[in-house]
Design a protein around this motif. Structure first.
Motif, mmCIF file in Angstrom:
data_model
loop_
_atom_site.group_PDB
_atom_site.id
_atom_site.type_symbol
_atom_site.label_atom_id
_atom_site.label_comp_id
_atom_site.label_asym_id
_atom_site.label_seq_id
_atom_site.Cartn_x
_atom_site.Cartn_y
_atom_site.Cartn_z
ATOM 1 N N CYS A 1 0.634 -1.333 0.422
ATOM 2 C CA CYS A 1 -0.159 -0.167 0.404
ATOM 3 C C CYS A 1 0.955 1.400 0.025
ATOM 4 N N LEU A 2 2.158 1.154 0.696
ATOM 5 C CA LEU A 2 2.989 2.427 0.809
ATOM 6 C C LEU A 2 3.713 2.552 -0.690
ATOM 7 N N SER B 1 -5.106 6.386 3.384
ATOM 8 C CA SER B 1 -5.028 5.166 3.278
ATOM 9 C C SER B 1 -5.665 4.311 4.606
ATOM 10 N N ALA B 2 -5.775 3.410 3.729
ATOM 11 C CA ALA B 2 -7.930 2.584 4.154
ATOM 12 C C ALA B 2 -7.275 1.104 4.610
ATOM 13 N N GLU B 3 -6.006 1.200 5.190
ATOM 14 C CA GLU B 3 -5.817 -0.028 5.699
ATOM 15 C C GLU B 3 -5.411 -1.201 7.309
ATOM 16 N N ALA B 4 -6.278 -0.387 7.898
ATOM 17 C CA ALA B 4 -7.170 -0.862 8.707
ATOM 18 C C ALA B 4 -7.156 -2.635 8.453
ATOM 19 N N VAL B 5 -7.797 -2.341 7.341
ATOM 20 C CA VAL B 5 -8.086 -4.209 7.076
ATOM 21 C C VAL B 5 -6.593 -5.472 6.448
ATOM 22 N N LYS C 1 1.354 1.685 11.662
ATOM 23 C CA LYS C 1 1.413 1.002 11.283
ATOM 24 C C LYS C 1 1.944 1.060 9.815
ATOM 25 N N LEU C 2 2.050 2.031 9.166
ATOM 26 C CA LEU C 2 2.144 2.150 7.924
ATOM 27 C C LEU C 2 3.376 3.248 8.090
ATOM 28 N N GLU C 3 3.789 3.764 8.985
ATOM 29 C CA GLU C 3 4.631 4.848 9.478
ATOM 30 C C GLU C 3 6.420 3.653 10.045
#
Length: 630
Positions: free
Chosen positions: A63-64, A72-76, A297-299
């Protein structure tokens, strides 16, 4: 950002603009059956009736690297950073006992204080593993403590103590699991945030000096580590906002602060110091961050925030792969799942700090006193906001340099837009603003977009083709600001997507064996999430400084902050002392302060899922670009 932020009038998130193309890229090739007829014509209905492909595996790194989505809808996509990973890692590796002292060996070999053998060969330090295990360290944000405090009806300090008891105490994670592994240190990110605030104020003041502000920028250097941000300088501590800017509005990259967030800076400090002091590679240090937001989590997954940025070039480890500064991020709700998975009720844990007798000192006295002071760090006042107080500290720093000046606060079009000004003798000295929530952020970046100059014959120079902007008006909205505190979540970090929501409070309290509170916010009334956020904010801002005692998880070997005694104290933060700690950190690790404190950003461009140009199209495009043709 996640759709989990959607709640009543706080419904403020951006939907994906383009469907995720990762599943298309991961479709397996269909193998022909052995009995198939190569001359048979396959009809369309036969193709659609074939077996559905297996689900695509998508990681945060995907995703990054992909510019397909505008959010950044990466909750899943948290399978690689979750409470399950924490438990799996604890059960896989035993906790490494921190060594006490080092002693020199013979024949050029140093038996370091850690579980590794360090050999110097041709001037290069080579580390050989002699024992399996990891050194576990955790950091906890004050917003998570506030969320837990509001849920369990305890104070913010008591919530912090209960989290420390879960991670390090005898009745917490240490009591179960395959190896009884636990976290050696639990760090309050408020301590490292002070370093972020001081470094952030220094960055802004340096960037706004006349000689720096008018310095020409090199093309292609936007967002680079060694560049200075342009006015208005935009906060970079929110990874949801950073991801959005990199993917959709790269023209704001020159405005981003290069400063690392408290989460990232804590990871860099932990791994750089422990690997140097204990002679162990960074891969043997496992850092867990407990944060209010899924985007953290992305960071942690960013390639810029790894050991490559600070590891000395003469340091040779068994694995050459870069090691993340933060190995795993979980949220407040995932912290509850972590405890439940080990059959631990957080409300039953002691509400006091671990005894000082059980505390292992950090392997540097000065940093030990900085990370574990004898008194708790107090959260900032209400006027500073619930997101760390970056703008407020910078504003107070400027005020300290202008005695007699006053701060003006003006509310904007909604509660998440606030303007600040420093005024002296009715004359404005500097203007700043706070923009929370993606709706407001969109307005901000839209007004920062460079104007297009009209190419119409006879058009006046400087006339903008962008509607809504009057050329030559002298006022250009956000460009008047020196600094803007930008956070993706409406209401700030206390309303992060990973915080405990009002609809979950009753279930959590029932699982913890707690009765329903009188006057508890109902889960079915309109506006209940906003009321609940008010309670979390109340817990956050009500945190008071506490003096240490024999039971505090701090050191009693010296003062909490070794105050310089000078006048450079802003809002209770001794800036000279913080600078001294940062310099000491750089000295003992041998790493330049710029590499320790700052990071870089880049425009995210991806051709994944896009039609690849043929050679003919590529040559035609090249020919037309230089004025040629067919």
């Amino acid at each position: 950002m996640s759709a989990i932020l959607s709640a009543d009038d706080l419904n403020d998130f951006i939907s994906p603009g383009v469907a995720c193309i990762k599943p298309i890229e991961t479709l397996p090739a269909k193998k022909p059956e052995d009995n198939s007829n190569p001359y048979e014509v396959t009809t369309e209905d036969q193709v659609t009736a074939s077996e559905p492909p297996p689900p695509a595996q998508i990681s945060l790194t995907d995703c990054l690297a992909c510019s397909g989505c505008v959010t950044s809808a990466e909750a899943v996509l948290v399978s690689l950073q979750s409470h399950t990973e924490v438990l799996t890692t604890l059960d896989t590796y035993p906790s490494l006992p921190p060594p006490v002292a080092a002693h020199n060996g013979t024949n050029g070999v140093t038996n370091g204080p850690g579980p590794y053998l360090t050999e110097t060969s041709n001037g290069v330090n080579v580390h050989h593993e002699i024992k399996e295990g990891k050194l576990f360290v955790a950091s906890v944000s004050p917003q998570v403590r506030a969320s837990l405090a509001a849920t369990l009806s305890v104070t913010e300090a008591e919530a912090g103590n209960m989290i420390a008891q879960l991670l390090s105490g005898p009745s917490g994670l240490k009591a179960g699991g395959t190896h009884g592994s636990h976290f050696t240190w639990v760090i309050d990110t408020n301590t490292v945030r002070e370093a972020c605030l001081v470094a952030g104020a220094d960055e802004v003041m340096t960037a706004l000096t006349p000689e720096t502000a008018h310095a020409p920028s090199t093309s292609g250097s936007e967002g680079a580590l060694d560049t200075t941000p342009k006015q208005p300088i935009l906060t970079s501590a929110c990874p949801g906002w950073i991801c959005y800017a990199e993917k959709t509005h790269p023209y704001v990259l020159p405005h981003l602060s290069r400063l690392k967030s408290p989460q990232a800076l804590t990871g860099t400090l932990i791994k750089s110091v422990l690997s140097q002091r204990y002679n162990i590679p960074p891969s043997q240090i496992w850092h867990l961050a407990i944060m209010p937001c899924f985007d953290k989590k992305l960071e942690a997954s960013r390639s810029e925030l790894t050991s490559d940025a600070w590891l000395p070039t003469d340091y040779d480890t068994p694995s050459q792969d870069p090691v993340r500064d933060v190995d795993c991020v979980i949220t407040a709700r995932e912290l509850l799942h972590l405890a439940a998975a080990r059959n631990i009720t957080i409300s039953s844990l002691p509400r006091v700090s671990l005894p000082a007798s059980q505390r292992i000192p950090f392997p540097d006295p000065k940093l030990d006193r900085f990370l574990f002071p004898s008194s708790r760090r107090k959260n900032h006042d209400t006027v500073a906001g619930p997101s760390g107080g970056y703008l407020y500290h910078i504003l107070k720093t400027y005020q300290a340099q202008h005695p007699g000046s006053s701060i003006s606060v003006t509310k904007g079009r909604n509660a998440d837009v606030v303007e600040y000004g420093l005024i002296q003798d009715s004359r404005p000295i500097i203007k700043m603003a706070r923009y929370y929530g993606f709706r407001n952020i969109q307005n901000l970046v839209r007004r920062l977009k460079p104007s297009k100059i009209s190419r119409m014959p006879g058009a006046k120079a400087g006339v903008s083709r962008r509607p809504g902007v009057a050329a030559g008006s002298g006022t250009d909205g956000p460009k008047e600001y020196a600094y803007v505190e930008v956070m993706a979540c409406p209401g700030g970090c206390t309303n992060g997507g990973g915080q405990i929501k009002v609809t979950e409070v009753e279930e959590v309290r029932a699982a913890e064996g707690l009765s329903r509170r009188s006057g508890e916010v109902g889960a079915s009334r309109p506006g209940q999430q906003k009321e609940w956020l008010g309670r979390v904010d109340e817990a956050y801002f009500s945190a008071e400084e506490e003096d240490g005692d024999s039971e505090m998880n701090g050191t009693d070997s010296g003062p909490s902050n070794e105050s310089s005694g000078g006048e450079d104290v802003v809002n209770g933060i001794d800036r000279a002392y913080i600078r001294n700690v940062i310099s000491h950190w750089a000295d003992i690790t041998g790493v330049d302060k710029q590499k320790l404190l700052y990071t870089s950003y880049r425009k995210v461009e991806s051709d994944v899922g896009k039609k690849k140009q043929s050679d003919v199209e590529r040559v035609a495009g090249l020919a037309s670009s230089i004025g040629g043709g067919w």
